[in-house]
Design an enzyme around this catalytic site. Structure first.
Site, PDB file in Angstrom:
ATOM      1  N   TRP A 129     -37.756  -0.382 -29.670  1.00  0.00           N
ATOM      2  CA  TRP A 129     -38.878  -0.982 -28.933  1.00  0.00           C
ATOM      3  C   TRP A 129     -39.002  -0.205 -27.616  1.00  0.00           C
ATOM      4  CZ3 TRP A 129     -38.496  -5.472 -25.126  1.00  0.00           C
ATOM      5  CH2 TRP A 129     -39.765  -5.970 -24.807  1.00  0.00           C
ATOM      6  N   ASP A 210     -30.233  -7.310 -29.655  1.00  0.00           N
ATOM      7  CA  ASP A 210     -31.539  -7.876 -29.319  1.00  0.00           C
ATOM      8  C   ASP A 210     -32.000  -8.719 -30.505  1.00  0.00           C
ATOM      9  OD1 ASP A 210     -34.101  -8.525 -28.638  1.00  0.00           O
ATOM     10  OD2 ASP A 210     -34.763  -6.502 -28.165  1.00  0.00           O
ATOM     11  N   LYS A 245     -41.534 -15.468 -30.621  1.00  0.00           N
ATOM     12  CA  LYS A 245     -42.105 -15.384 -31.970  1.00  0.00           C
ATOM     13  C   LYS A 245     -41.702 -16.579 -32.833  1.00  0.00           C
ATOM     14  CE  LYS A 245     -42.087 -11.306 -30.115  1.00  0.00           C
ATOM     15  NZ  LYS A 245     -43.003 -10.277 -29.718  1.00  0.00           N
TER      16      LYS A 245
END
Ligand code: LMR
Length: 396
Positions: A129, A210, A245
């Site tokens: 990312w 993560d 999310k």
């Protein structure tokens, strides 16, 4: 003073979202930023969250500060969700603070690492990312990369990953994606997690996981199984969680950083450092979203409802993956898109060139990150044929 500032390029992901908003075409499709959309193209508020919000509005009596570490009820509930049985067995080794989203958690984690080892090296996957780099390096850490996704063959190249990590050294940090790798969607299997665990312990690395997409791959426990293997077998571990999310709490900015230390005494010191770092960056996290997540996680009925809703998100993503992959393969034979079906979570690379990505945007109003990363959840029954036909058109 400000005349000395240079113009900064638009963010690789959020910049595309802004371009999309400026496009007035009726056919426009947003496959850029990682935000879940349902089959009608809406990013819904989960019913479990709405119910918790209604209850909280009645119960809430004050807007006074909660504290630097956030809501204790949230920190306990999120730690239990992430670590499962390890939490029950070894909770006095886990120090968790609530953070402003996963990004806030990554930034705090970077500073914690830098206090433990000044200028430590963090090994990040290629690709990763893009925001990992600034969030972790702002504290003074050095970023190096290890090979991960083989873009020629659309799969992880695990032996290259392991050989590029051979040059890591004791005290380096290994950044891993817990599940639903962003941007490529290709996840490690348990055998690979086991090999990574052995490498971590052999070399004396600190794993940093993560976990932004917990529950969007195969299920909460399944998606947490890699990091739980590390929790149970490593001396130290950092996990950064996001509730953007899986709870749909994007703009409420809810996340957490959890650090596992060798023992309870070290864990108390780690916690005091986490809190001290948070205080020096943003003082205290926002409360509302974390209060909602805590309410959902600690009420059996709401938790069940949330798990069902999360399963619906996950299943829709899986179904769209199959339909997209089959649709593309049925209409052309230049690229075998079956890898899209095997990948997990919101993202996959389409594996097309940057020129084709730009053509899709400029001619067909289909927006994705220039690396060809698509947000699978932006695809629905209404736009899938248009997307498939447009992709086939540009690659032809
Ligand atoms: C993404 O990768 O699209 C999301 O994590 C949103 C973001 O902030 O980049």
């Amino acid at each position: 003073m400000f005349e000395n500032l240079k113009q900064i390029e638009k963010d690789a992901i959020i910049g595309i979202m802004a371009l999309f908003r400026e496009d007035h075409s009726e056919n426009k499709v947003d496959l850029s930023v990682g935000v879940y959309q349902d089959d009608t193209g809406v990013t819904p508020i989960m019913a479990s969250i709405k119910q918790a919000e209604t209850e909280l509005l009645v119960q809430e009596k004050t807007k006074s500060y909660v504290g630097i570490a956030g809501l204790p009820k949230f920190n306990d509930a999120i730690s239990e969700l992430v670590f499962g049985s390890f939490y029950h067995k070894d909770r006095n080794r886990i120090a968790t603070i609530q953070t402003p989203g996963g990004s806030g958690g990554l930034c705090v984690a970077g500073h914690l690492i830098n206090r433990g080892k000044h200028g430590a090296t963090v090994w990040a996957s290629t690709p990763t990312w893009p925001n990992h780099i600034p969030l972790l390096s702002t504290s003074g850490l050095t970023i190096k990369s290890y090979e991960y996704y083989d873009r020629e063959n659309n799969q992880i190249n695990f032996s290259r990953m392991m050989s590029s990590l051979e040059s890591s050294a004791s005290g380096d940090v290994l950044l891993l994606h817990g599940c639903c790798h962003n941007p490529c969607g290709a996840d490690l299997n348990m055998e690979q997690w086991q090999s990574i665990l052995e490498l971590i312990n052999k070399k004396g690395l600190l794993p940093l996981v993560d976990l932004a997409y917990l529950g969007l791959g195969d299920g909460v426990d399944e998606d947490a199984s890699g990091l739980r293997l590390l929790a149970n077998n490593c001396k130290e571990l950092i996990v950064v969680t996001s509730c953007s999310k899986n709870f749909g709490l994007y703009k409420e900015r809810v996340g957490a950083v959890s650090a596992i230390s060798a023992n309870a005494e070290e864990s108390a010191r780690t916690l005091s450092n986490l809190a001290n770092i948070a205080r020096s960056i943003y003082s205290m996290p926002p409360d509302h979203g974390a209060a909602l997540a805590a309410q959902v996680l600690t009420d059996n009925q709401l938790r069940e409802k949330w798990l069902e809703e999360l399963a619906q998100l996950r299943n829709r993503i899986k179904q769209v993956r199959t339909e997209l992959s089959n649709g593309l393969n049925a209409r052309q034979n230049k690229i075998d898109f079956s890898f899209i079906k095997k990948e997990k979570g919101m993202f996959s690379f389409l594996g097309i060139s940057r020129d084709h990505v730009i053509e899709l945007r400029e001619r067909f109003h289909i927006y994705m990150v220039e690396s060809s990363r698509i947000n699978i959840a932006g695809i629905n029954q209404k736009n899938i044929s248009y997307i498939v036909e447009s992709i086939c058109h540009v690659i032809d």
